[in-house]
Design an enzyme around this catalytic site. Structure first.
Site, PDB file in Angstrom:
ATOM      1  CE  LYS A 172      -1.322  -3.963   3.043  1.00 24.20           C
ATOM      2  NZ  LYS A 172      -1.354  -5.244   2.327  1.00 24.20           N
ATOM      3  CB  SER A 197      -0.895   0.021   1.247  1.00 22.64           C
ATOM      4  OG  SER A 197      -1.532   1.273   1.407  1.00 22.64           O
ATOM      5  CE1 TYR A 237      -4.044  -2.907   5.385  1.00 22.73           C
ATOM      6  CE2 TYR A 237      -3.542  -0.741   4.506  1.00 22.73           C
ATOM      7  CZ  TYR A 237      -3.875  -2.063   4.296  1.00 22.73           C
ATOM      8  OH  TYR A 237      -4.031  -2.534   3.030  1.00 22.73           O
TER       9      TYR A 237
END
Length: 258
Positions: A166, A149, A162
């Site tokens: 990533k 991401s 998150y």
């Protein structure tokens, strides 16, 4: 690319794509299939798997699917064996499965949420790759692609944990590219920005949130899953034979601000 594939340049190759019954994963499976690959899709829900396989076969794609939770060791073995049972080989692994159970202040992330993200977003991707390596090596042209991401480059405030996962995934892909080169396996990553999928719906379902994120994207639009699939299809092709350890950003210029 999916609608304009002129040649079947992935004919005789077998691809396993995780979390591939909708969104980015399904788009990747569809494009790989359109380029001639046989594809295996998987998801936790049997209904979703059946629907995805049916949709791919309507496009004349050689598709099979099975239920699996990539966070479970036995299920990771299951999907590798499922692929080998049907095709006797594996050329391409696309690790797309991810989870984000928390949205908001990073300091409010619970232990269970942190563990779940680490297990699904990082550990399972690594363990599945380990399981696939002997078969990718036997292929002689093995490819692994991780779906990371843009948040892995520059942490986003409301998805801080998150973002950390990533960042870790992107670093892991570089290390694996170094380690697996001697086995003739290439490892690359794509880093999508905000793509219109159910997974990222929280970022654009509210108009205020939508405008906030659009203001950070140079092209002033959200991406489409097929645009992610374009990059993956290129990375696993022979045209990318000297590309390994790289990350391609698919974010409409969002990364240019970093």
């Amino acid at each position: 690319m999916a609608s304009s594939v002129a040649t079947k340049f992935l004919t005789d190759r077998v691809a396993l794509v995780t979390a591939s019954t909708k969104g980015i994963g399904f788009a990747i499976a569809k494009q790989l299939g359109a380029a001639g690959a046989s594809v295996v899709v998987c998801s936790r829900k049997e209904k979703n798997v059946d629907e995805a396989v049916a949709a791919l076969r309507l496009e004349n794609i050689d598709a099979h699917g099975t239920t699996a939770h990539v966070g479970d060791k036995n299920d990771r073995t299951k999907i590798i064996n499922f692929t080998l049972d049907r095709f006797s080989k594996l050329d391409i692994l696309v690790s797309n499965a991810a989870v984000n159970p928390h949205y908001g202040d990073m300091m409010s992330v619970s232990d269970s949420q942190w563990d779940k993200m680490l297990d699904l977003n990082v550990k399972s991707a690594f363990e599945l790759t380990k399981e696939a390596v002997p078969h990718l090596e036997a292929s002689g042209r093995g490819n692994v692609v991780f779906v990371s991401s843009v948040a892995g480059y520059s942490p986003m405030n409301d998805i801080g944990a998150y973002s950390v996962m990533k960042t870790t995934l992107t670093g892991m892909s570089k290390s694996l590219a170094l380690n697996l080169a001697r086995r003739n396996i290439r490892v690359n990553t794509i880093a999508p920005g905000i793509i219109r999928t159910d997974f990222s719906q929280a970022l654009f379902s509210d108009e205020t949130e939508k405008q906030k994120w659009l203001s950070q994207i140079a092209q002033r639009r959200f991406g489409d899953p097929d645009e992610c699939a374009d990059a993956v299809t290129f990375l696993v092709s022979d045209e990318a034979s000297y590309i390994s350890g790289e990350t391609i950003g698919i974010n409409g210029g969002m990364q240019a601000r970093i």
